[in-house]
Design a protein around this motif. Structure first.
Motif, PDB file in Angstrom:
ATOM      1  N   ARG A 156      -3.494   6.802 -17.305  1.00 49.02           N
ATOM      2  CA  ARG A 156      -3.271   7.629 -18.471  1.00 49.02           C
ATOM      3  C   ARG A 156      -4.347   7.527 -19.426  1.00 49.02           C
ATOM      4  O   ARG A 156      -4.754   8.470 -20.216  1.00 49.02           O
ATOM      5  CB  ARG A 156      -1.948   7.169 -19.295  1.00 49.02           C
ATOM      6  CG  ARG A 156      -1.269   8.279 -19.894  1.00 49.02           C
ATOM      7  CD  ARG A 156       0.039   7.717 -20.818  1.00 49.02           C
ATOM      8  NE  ARG A 156      -0.167   6.284 -21.342  1.00 49.02           N
ATOM      9  CZ  ARG A 156       0.535   5.513 -22.010  1.00 49.02           C
ATOM     10  NH1 ARG A 156       1.791   5.795 -21.820  1.00 49.02           N
ATOM     11  NH2 ARG A 156       0.147   4.279 -22.449  1.00 49.02           N
ATOM     12  N   ALA A 157      -4.876   6.087 -19.820  1.00 44.04           N
ATOM     13  CA  ALA A 157      -6.038   5.905 -20.666  1.00 44.04           C
ATOM     14  C   ALA A 157      -7.155   6.944 -20.098  1.00 44.04           C
ATOM     15  O   ALA A 157      -7.789   7.580 -20.796  1.00 44.04           O
ATOM     16  CB  ALA A 157      -6.464   4.694 -20.677  1.00 44.04           C
ATOM     17  N   LEU A 158      -7.496   6.646 -18.750  1.00 48.42           N
ATOM     18  CA  LEU A 158      -8.727   7.515 -18.277  1.00 48.42           C
ATOM     19  C   LEU A 158      -8.317   9.137 -18.373  1.00 48.42           C
ATOM     20  O   LEU A 158      -9.195   9.582 -18.962  1.00 48.42           O
ATOM     21  CB  LEU A 158      -8.482   7.272 -16.663  1.00 48.42           C
ATOM     22  CG  LEU A 158      -9.169   6.029 -16.173  1.00 48.42           C
ATOM     23  CD1 LEU A 158      -8.935   6.036 -14.569  1.00 48.42           C
ATOM     24  CD2 LEU A 158     -10.814   5.986 -16.661  1.00 48.42           C
ATOM     25  N   GLN A 160      -6.468  10.568 -20.829  1.00 50.14           N
ATOM     26  CA  GLN A 160      -6.790  11.022 -22.327  1.00 50.14           C
ATOM     27  C   GLN A 160      -8.085  10.785 -22.631  1.00 50.14           C
ATOM     28  O   GLN A 160      -8.648  11.629 -23.540  1.00 50.14           O
ATOM     29  CB  GLN A 160      -5.778  10.208 -22.876  1.00 50.14           C
ATOM     30  CG  GLN A 160      -4.206  10.442 -22.861  1.00 50.14           C
ATOM     31  CD  GLN A 160      -3.280   9.722 -23.378  1.00 50.14           C
ATOM     32  OE1 GLN A 160      -3.666   8.525 -24.281  1.00 50.14           O
ATOM     33  NE2 GLN A 160      -1.848  10.013 -23.606  1.00 50.14           N
ATOM     34  N   ALA A 161      -8.687   9.884 -22.133  1.00 47.80           N
ATOM     35  CA  ALA A 161     -10.310   9.678 -22.736  1.00 47.80           C
ATOM     36  C   ALA A 161     -11.179  10.788 -21.932  1.00 47.80           C
ATOM     37  O   ALA A 161     -12.207  11.029 -22.602  1.00 47.80           O
ATOM     38  CB  ALA A 161     -10.558   8.301 -22.167  1.00 47.80           C
ATOM     39  N   GLY A 163      -9.983  14.066 -22.099  1.00 40.91           N
ATOM     40  CA  GLY A 163      -9.415  15.293 -22.528  1.00 40.91           C
ATOM     41  C   GLY A 163     -10.406  16.196 -22.839  1.00 40.91           C
ATOM     42  O   GLY A 163     -10.177  17.605 -22.482  1.00 40.91           O
TER      43      GLY A 163
END
Lengths: 198, 198
Positions: A156-158, A160-161, A163
Protein backbone atom coordinates in the motif's frame (compact mmCIF):
# COMPACT_ATOMS: atom_id res chain seq x y z
CA UNK A 1 -31.13 0.08 -36.71
CA UNK A 2 -28.19 -2.32 -36.76
CA UNK A 3 -28.98 -6.03 -37.04
CA UNK A 4 -29.86 -7.80 -33.80
CA UNK A 5 -29.02 -11.32 -34.98
CA UNK A 6 -25.88 -11.35 -32.81
CA UNK A 7 -26.55 -12.63 -29.29
CA UNK A 8 -26.96 -9.79 -26.80
CA UNK A 9 -24.15 -10.48 -24.32
CA UNK A 10 -23.11 -8.35 -21.36
CA UNK A 11 -19.82 -7.64 -23.18
CA UNK A 12 -21.67 -6.37 -26.29
CA UNK A 13 -23.80 -4.09 -24.12
CA UNK A 14 -20.72 -2.75 -22.33
CA UNK A 15 -18.77 -2.13 -25.56
CA UNK A 16 -21.77 -0.23 -26.94
CA UNK A 17 -22.21 1.66 -23.67
CA UNK A 18 -18.63 2.88 -23.97
CA UNK A 19 -19.35 4.13 -27.51
CA UNK A 20 -22.55 5.84 -26.36
CA UNK A 21 -20.71 7.48 -23.46
CA UNK A 22 -18.04 8.69 -25.86
CA UNK A 23 -20.66 10.14 -28.20
CA UNK A 24 -23.13 11.67 -25.73
CA UNK A 25 -20.89 12.32 -22.73
CA UNK A 26 -21.41 10.85 -19.24
CA UNK A 27 -24.06 13.38 -18.23
CA UNK A 28 -26.42 12.72 -21.14
CA UNK A 29 -25.92 9.04 -22.07
CA UNK A 30 -29.00 6.96 -21.18
CA UNK A 31 -29.94 3.27 -21.25
CA UNK A 32 -32.35 4.08 -24.09
CA UNK A 33 -29.39 5.41 -26.14
CA UNK A 34 -27.52 2.16 -25.50
CA UNK A 35 -30.53 0.03 -26.49
CA UNK A 36 -31.07 2.09 -29.64
CA UNK A 37 -27.41 1.71 -30.68
CA UNK A 38 -27.74 -2.06 -30.19
CA UNK A 39 -31.10 -2.23 -32.01
CA UNK A 40 -32.81 -3.82 -29.01
CA UNK A 41 -35.44 -2.72 -26.48
CA UNK A 42 -34.22 -1.08 -23.29
CA UNK A 43 -35.88 -4.01 -21.47
CA UNK A 44 -33.29 -6.32 -23.08
CA UNK A 45 -30.49 -4.20 -21.65
CA UNK A 46 -32.14 -4.20 -18.20
CA UNK A 47 -32.20 -8.01 -18.26
CA UNK A 48 -28.36 -7.86 -18.08
CA UNK A 49 -27.98 -4.75 -15.90
CA UNK A 50 -30.84 -4.07 -13.54
CA UNK A 51 -30.28 -0.32 -13.23
CA UNK A 52 -28.49 2.47 -15.05
CA UNK A 53 -26.15 2.71 -12.03
CA UNK A 54 -25.29 -0.99 -12.36
CA UNK A 55 -24.54 -0.54 -16.07
CA UNK A 56 -22.32 2.45 -15.38
CA UNK A 57 -20.52 0.54 -12.62
CA UNK A 58 -19.93 -2.42 -14.96
CA UNK A 59 -18.58 -0.28 -17.79
CA UNK A 60 -16.27 1.52 -15.35
CA UNK A 61 -15.01 -1.81 -14.00
CA UNK A 62 -14.39 -3.01 -17.58
CA UNK A 63 -12.30 0.10 -18.28
CA UNK A 64 -10.28 -0.32 -15.09
CA UNK A 65 -9.87 -4.08 -15.62
CA UNK A 66 -8.05 -3.52 -18.93
CA UNK A 67 -5.09 -2.23 -16.88
CA UNK A 68 -5.42 -4.87 -14.15
CA UNK A 69 -5.12 -7.78 -16.58
CA UNK A 70 -1.78 -6.63 -18.04
CA UNK A 71 -0.38 -6.13 -14.54
CA UNK A 72 -1.62 -9.48 -13.26
CA UNK A 73 0.67 -11.24 -15.74
CA UNK A 74 3.70 -9.35 -14.43
CA UNK A 75 2.77 -9.92 -10.78
CA UNK A 76 2.35 -13.67 -11.32
CA UNK A 77 5.60 -14.17 -13.26
CA UNK A 78 7.56 -16.15 -10.66
CA UNK A 79 10.46 -16.58 -13.10
CA UNK A 80 11.59 -12.98 -12.80
CA UNK A 81 13.24 -11.62 -9.65
CA UNK A 82 10.97 -9.56 -7.39
CA UNK A 83 12.86 -6.28 -7.77
CA UNK A 84 12.57 -6.41 -11.57
CA UNK A 85 8.91 -7.34 -11.19
CA UNK A 86 8.14 -4.34 -8.94
CA UNK A 87 9.83 -1.99 -11.40
CA UNK A 88 8.16 -3.54 -14.42
CA UNK A 89 4.75 -3.61 -12.72
CA UNK A 90 4.85 0.11 -11.97
CA UNK A 91 6.31 0.96 -15.38
CA UNK A 92 3.42 -0.97 -16.99
CA UNK A 93 0.86 0.78 -14.77
CA UNK A 94 2.30 4.21 -15.61
CA UNK A 95 2.46 3.34 -19.34
CA UNK A 96 -1.15 2.08 -19.34
CA UNK A 97 -2.42 5.21 -17.60
CA UNK A 98 -0.46 7.55 -19.88
CA UNK A 99 -1.71 5.66 -22.90
CA UNK A 100 -5.32 5.94 -21.75
CA UNK A 101 -4.98 9.64 -20.89
CA UNK A 102 -2.97 10.71 -23.94
CA UNK A 103 -4.33 8.32 -26.59
CA UNK A 104 -8.01 9.12 -26.16
CA UNK A 105 -8.36 12.17 -23.91
CA UNK A 106 -12.13 12.46 -24.43
CA UNK A 107 -12.82 8.89 -23.33
CA UNK A 108 -10.39 9.35 -20.44
CA UNK A 109 -12.28 12.47 -19.31
CA UNK A 110 -15.57 10.58 -19.64
CA UNK A 111 -14.30 7.77 -17.44
CA UNK A 112 -12.95 10.24 -14.87
CA UNK A 113 -16.55 11.39 -14.36
CA UNK A 114 -17.73 7.80 -13.97
CA UNK A 115 -14.84 6.91 -11.67
CA UNK A 116 -15.81 9.84 -9.44
CA UNK A 117 -19.29 8.32 -8.98
CA UNK A 118 -18.14 4.73 -8.52
CA UNK A 119 -16.31 4.72 -5.18
CA UNK A 120 -16.95 1.04 -4.59
CA UNK A 121 -15.77 -0.10 -8.04
CA UNK A 122 -12.63 2.04 -7.69
CA UNK A 123 -12.00 0.72 -4.19
CA UNK A 124 -12.15 -2.86 -5.49
CA UNK A 125 -9.82 -1.95 -8.35
CA UNK A 126 -7.23 -0.46 -5.98
CA UNK A 127 -7.56 -3.46 -3.66
CA UNK A 128 -6.89 -5.77 -6.62
CA UNK A 129 -3.82 -3.80 -7.67
CA UNK A 130 -2.34 -3.61 -4.17
CA UNK A 131 -3.11 -7.33 -3.83
CA UNK A 132 -0.93 -8.01 -6.88
CA UNK A 133 1.82 -5.82 -5.42
CA UNK A 134 1.54 -7.63 -2.08
CA UNK A 135 2.25 -10.91 -3.91
CA UNK A 136 5.43 -9.46 -5.42
CA UNK A 137 6.61 -8.00 -2.10
CA UNK A 138 5.92 -11.30 -0.32
CA UNK A 139 7.87 -13.19 -3.00
CA UNK A 140 10.77 -10.80 -2.42
CA UNK A 141 10.63 -11.30 1.36
CA UNK A 142 10.49 -15.08 0.88
CA UNK A 143 13.51 -14.89 -1.46
CA UNK A 144 15.40 -12.78 1.10
CA UNK A 145 15.84 -9.81 -1.22
CA UNK A 146 13.19 -7.55 0.37
CA UNK A 147 12.61 -6.60 4.00
CA UNK A 148 9.01 -5.86 4.98
CA UNK A 149 7.33 -6.52 8.31
CA UNK A 150 3.98 -6.71 6.60
CA UNK A 151 3.96 -7.12 2.78
CA UNK A 152 0.41 -5.70 2.48
CA UNK A 153 1.41 -2.51 4.34
CA UNK A 154 4.54 -2.16 2.20
CA UNK A 155 2.48 -2.72 -0.98
CA UNK A 156 0.00 0.00 0.00
CA UNK A 157 2.90 2.36 0.79
CA UNK A 158 4.46 1.64 -2.62
CA UNK A 159 1.15 2.29 -4.35
CA UNK A 160 0.54 5.55 -2.49
CA UNK A 161 4.14 6.76 -2.93
CA UNK A 162 3.81 6.38 -6.72
CA UNK A 163 0.42 8.11 -7.01
CA UNK A 164 1.90 10.89 -9.11
CA UNK A 165 2.45 8.31 -11.86
CA UNK A 166 -0.95 6.61 -11.84
CA UNK A 167 -3.51 8.81 -10.08
CA UNK A 168 -5.60 10.43 -12.88
CA UNK A 169 -5.49 13.73 -10.98
CA UNK A 170 -1.89 14.03 -12.19
CA UNK A 171 -2.67 13.22 -15.85
CA UNK A 172 -1.48 16.65 -17.01
CA UNK A 173 1.95 16.04 -15.43
CA UNK A 174 2.39 12.86 -17.50
CA UNK A 175 2.92 14.91 -20.66
CA UNK A 176 5.64 17.11 -19.09
CA UNK A 177 9.26 16.66 -20.15
CA UNK A 178 11.31 14.99 -17.44
CA UNK A 179 8.46 12.91 -16.02
CA UNK A 180 10.25 9.66 -16.94
CA UNK A 181 13.27 10.73 -14.93
CA UNK A 182 11.04 11.66 -11.99
CA UNK A 183 9.40 8.24 -12.15
CA UNK A 184 12.80 6.50 -12.17
CA UNK A 185 14.03 8.56 -9.20
CA UNK A 186 10.97 7.65 -7.11
CA UNK A 187 11.24 3.97 -8.08
CA UNK A 188 14.96 3.90 -7.23
CA UNK A 189 14.27 5.29 -3.77
CA UNK A 190 11.38 2.88 -3.13
CA UNK A 191 13.20 -0.23 -4.38
CA UNK A 192 16.18 0.65 -2.19
CA UNK A 193 13.75 0.97 0.70
CA UNK A 194 12.46 -2.54 0.03
CA UNK A 195 15.85 -4.23 -0.16
CA UNK A 196 16.93 -6.44 2.69
CA UNK A 197 19.88 -5.51 4.88
CA UNK A 198 21.48 -6.76 8.05
CA UNK B 1 -15.30 53.18 7.04
CA UNK B 2 -12.54 52.06 9.40
CA UNK B 3 -9.88 54.63 10.38
CA UNK B 4 -7.00 55.09 7.93
CA UNK B 5 -4.56 56.53 10.44
CA UNK B 6 -2.56 53.27 10.44
CA UNK B 7 0.13 53.22 7.74
CA UNK B 8 -1.00 51.33 4.66
CA UNK B 9 1.61 48.58 4.44
CA UNK B 10 1.70 45.69 1.96
CA UNK B 11 1.08 43.32 4.89
CA UNK B 12 -2.07 45.23 5.94
CA UNK B 13 -3.36 45.10 2.37
CA UNK B 14 -2.68 41.36 2.15
CA UNK B 15 -4.31 40.57 5.51
CA UNK B 16 -7.38 42.52 4.40
CA UNK B 17 -7.35 40.85 0.97
CA UNK B 18 -7.52 37.48 2.72
CA UNK B 19 -10.55 38.63 4.69
CA UNK B 20 -12.22 39.99 1.55
CA UNK B 21 -11.53 36.73 -0.29
CA UNK B 22 -13.03 34.80 2.60
CA UNK B 23 -16.13 37.00 2.59
CA UNK B 24 -16.77 37.40 -1.15
CA UNK B 25 -15.10 34.27 -2.55
CA UNK B 26 -12.25 34.24 -5.07
CA UNK B 27 -14.51 34.81 -8.10
CA UNK B 28 -16.13 38.01 -6.83
CA UNK B 29 -13.49 39.71 -4.65
CA UNK B 30 -12.20 42.91 -6.28
CA UNK B 31 -9.52 45.47 -5.51
CA UNK B 32 -12.31 47.98 -4.82
CA UNK B 33 -13.63 45.63 -2.09
CA UNK B 34 -10.16 45.50 -0.54
CA UNK B 35 -9.77 49.29 -0.67
CA UNK B 36 -13.22 49.78 0.85
CA UNK B 37 -12.45 47.37 3.71
CA UNK B 38 -9.24 49.33 4.40
CA UNK B 39 -10.98 52.69 4.11
CA UNK B 40 -8.60 53.88 1.38
CA UNK B 41 -8.90 54.58 -2.36
CA UNK B 42 -8.22 51.73 -4.76
CA UNK B 43 -5.37 53.87 -6.11
CA UNK B 44 -3.64 53.47 -2.73
CA UNK B 45 -3.84 49.70 -3.07
CA UNK B 46 -2.51 49.88 -6.61
CA UNK B 47 0.54 51.80 -5.38
CA UNK B 48 1.57 48.59 -3.55
CA UNK B 49 0.29 46.03 -6.06
CA UNK B 50 0.17 47.20 -9.64
CA UNK B 51 -2.54 44.83 -10.81
CA UNK B 52 -5.25 42.63 -9.35
CA UNK B 53 -3.23 39.61 -10.58
CA UNK B 54 -0.18 40.84 -8.65
CA UNK B 55 -2.27 41.27 -5.49
CA UNK B 56 -3.71 37.78 -5.84
CA UNK B 57 -0.24 36.34 -6.44
CA UNK B 58 1.11 38.09 -3.34
CA UNK B 59 -1.73 36.92 -1.08
CA UNK B 60 -1.28 33.35 -2.37
CA UNK B 61 2.46 33.52 -1.70
CA UNK B 62 1.76 34.80 1.84
CA UNK B 63 -0.56 31.84 2.46
CA UNK B 64 1.98 29.33 1.15
CA UNK B 65 4.87 31.01 3.03
CA UNK B 66 3.19 30.37 6.38
CA UNK B 67 4.04 26.69 5.89
CA UNK B 68 7.49 27.31 4.44
CA UNK B 69 8.67 29.29 7.46
CA UNK B 70 7.90 26.52 9.99
CA UNK B 71 9.68 23.97 7.80
CA UNK B 72 12.72 26.19 7.23
CA UNK B 73 13.50 25.99 10.95
CA UNK B 74 13.48 22.19 10.89
CA UNK B 75 15.57 22.01 7.72
CA UNK B 76 18.20 24.35 9.15
CA UNK B 77 18.52 22.61 12.53
CA UNK B 78 22.00 21.11 12.15
CA UNK B 79 21.87 19.79 15.74
CA UNK B 80 19.40 17.02 14.91
CA UNK B 81 20.40 14.00 12.84
CA UNK B 82 19.28 14.06 9.19
CA UNK B 83 16.93 11.08 9.39
CA UNK B 84 15.00 12.64 12.29
CA UNK B 85 14.95 15.93 10.39
CA UNK B 86 13.48 14.35 7.23
CA UNK B 87 10.76 12.67 9.27
CA UNK B 88 9.99 15.78 11.28
CA UNK B 89 9.99 17.99 8.20
CA UNK B 90 7.39 15.86 6.43
CA UNK B 91 5.34 15.40 9.61
CA UNK B 92 5.27 19.21 10.01
CA UNK B 93 4.31 19.69 6.35
CA UNK B 94 1.49 17.16 6.64
CA UNK B 95 0.31 18.68 9.94
CA UNK B 96 0.34 22.22 8.48
CA UNK B 97 -1.64 21.15 5.42
CA UNK B 98 -4.17 19.20 7.46
CA UNK B 99 -4.56 22.13 9.81
CA UNK B 100 -5.17 24.53 6.92
CA UNK B 101 -7.63 22.17 5.22
CA UNK B 102 -9.51 21.04 8.32
CA UNK B 103 -9.32 24.16 10.48
CA UNK B 104 -10.78 26.61 7.97
CA UNK B 105 -12.17 24.65 5.01
CA UNK B 106 -13.71 27.73 3.35
CA UNK B 107 -10.46 29.66 3.31
CA UNK B 108 -8.66 26.51 2.13
CA UNK B 109 -11.11 26.13 -0.77
CA UNK B 110 -10.64 29.83 -1.60
CA UNK B 111 -6.89 29.43 -1.75
CA UNK B 112 -7.18 26.29 -3.87
CA UNK B 113 -8.83 28.44 -6.53
CA UNK B 114 -6.04 31.03 -6.28
CA UNK B 115 -3.34 28.35 -6.30
CA UNK B 116 -4.82 26.97 -9.53
CA UNK B 117 -4.31 30.36 -11.19
CA UNK B 118 -0.84 31.02 -9.78
CA UNK B 119 1.41 28.46 -11.45
CA UNK B 120 4.52 30.57 -11.04
CA UNK B 121 3.96 31.31 -7.33
CA UNK B 122 3.26 27.62 -6.67
CA UNK B 123 6.34 26.60 -8.67
CA UNK B 124 8.51 28.90 -6.54
CA UNK B 125 6.93 27.52 -3.36
CA UNK B 126 7.67 23.93 -4.36
CA UNK B 127 11.22 24.89 -5.40
CA UNK B 128 11.71 26.44 -1.95
CA UNK B 129 10.42 23.35 -0.16
CA UNK B 130 12.49 20.90 -2.21
CA UNK B 131 15.47 23.22 -1.67
CA UNK B 132 15.03 22.80 2.11
CA UNK B 133 14.76 19.03 1.66
CA UNK B 134 17.89 19.03 -0.52
CA UNK B 135 19.79 20.64 2.36
CA UNK B 136 18.69 17.86 4.73
CA UNK B 137 19.56 15.10 2.24
CA UNK B 138 22.97 16.68 1.57
CA UNK B 139 23.66 16.90 5.32
CA UNK B 140 22.82 13.18 5.56
CA UNK B 141 25.14 12.31 2.68
CA UNK B 142 27.93 14.40 4.24
CA UNK B 143 27.38 12.64 7.58
CA UNK B 144 27.52 9.23 5.85
CA UNK B 145 24.00 8.22 6.94
CA UNK B 146 22.27 8.75 3.56
CA UNK B 147 23.22 7.57 0.08
CA UNK B 148 22.15 9.80 -2.81
CA UNK B 149 23.97 10.38 -6.08
CA UNK B 150 22.30 13.75 -6.39
CA UNK B 151 20.66 15.24 -3.27
CA UNK B 152 18.39 17.50 -5.34
CA UNK B 153 17.03 14.55 -7.34
CA UNK B 154 16.49 12.55 -4.16
CA UNK B 155 14.74 15.52 -2.54
CA UNK B 156 12.36 15.89 -5.48
CA UNK B 157 11.65 12.15 -5.39
CA UNK B 158 10.90 12.36 -1.65
CA UNK B 159 8.56 15.28 -2.21
CA UNK B 160 6.73 13.60 -5.07
CA UNK B 161 6.49 10.25 -3.26
CA UNK B 162 4.75 11.95 -0.31
CA UNK B 163 2.26 13.93 -2.42
CA UNK B 164 -0.66 12.08 -0.90
CA UNK B 165 0.15 13.81 2.39
CA UNK B 166 0.61 17.38 1.20
CA UNK B 167 -0.97 17.80 -2.25
CA UNK B 168 -4.28 19.63 -1.67
CA UNK B 169 -5.95 17.33 -4.20
CA UNK B 170 -5.85 14.67 -1.46
CA UNK B 171 -7.30 16.89 1.29
CA UNK B 172 -10.36 14.64 1.69
CA UNK B 173 -8.10 11.65 2.42
CA UNK B 174 -6.49 13.52 5.33
CA UNK B 175 -9.63 13.13 7.41
CA UNK B 176 -9.86 9.35 6.87
CA UNK B 177 -9.05 6.98 9.72
CA UNK B 178 -5.73 5.23 9.19
CA UNK B 179 -4.10 8.09 7.28
CA UNK B 180 -1.45 8.51 10.01
CA UNK B 181 -0.44 4.87 9.63
CA UNK B 182 -0.29 5.28 5.85
CA UNK B 183 1.95 8.30 6.26
CA UNK B 184 4.27 6.40 8.60
CA UNK B 185 4.49 3.42 6.22
CA UNK B 186 5.45 5.66 3.29
CA UNK B 187 8.01 7.54 5.41
CA UNK B 188 9.53 4.27 6.69
CA UNK B 189 10.02 3.02 3.15
CA UNK B 190 11.51 6.32 1.95
CA UNK B 191 13.87 6.76 4.90
CA UNK B 192 15.12 3.19 4.42
CA UNK B 193 15.67 4.06 0.77
CA UNK B 194 17.83 7.03 1.80
CA UNK B 195 20.01 5.17 4.27
CA UNK B 196 23.58 4.42 3.32
CA UNK B 197 24.77 0.86 2.82
CA UNK B 198 27.90 -0.89 1.60
Amino acid sequence: MPPTSETLTAERILATTEEVLRRHGPAKATVVDVARALGVSHGSVYRHFRTKAELRGAVTKRWLDRTTQVLAGIAADGERDPEARVREWFAALFAAKRHKAGGDPELFATYQVLVGDQGEVVGQHIAELTGQLTDIVRAGVDAGVFTAQDPATAARALFQATGRFHDPGYAQEWQQPGVEGEFEAVMDLLVRGLRARD
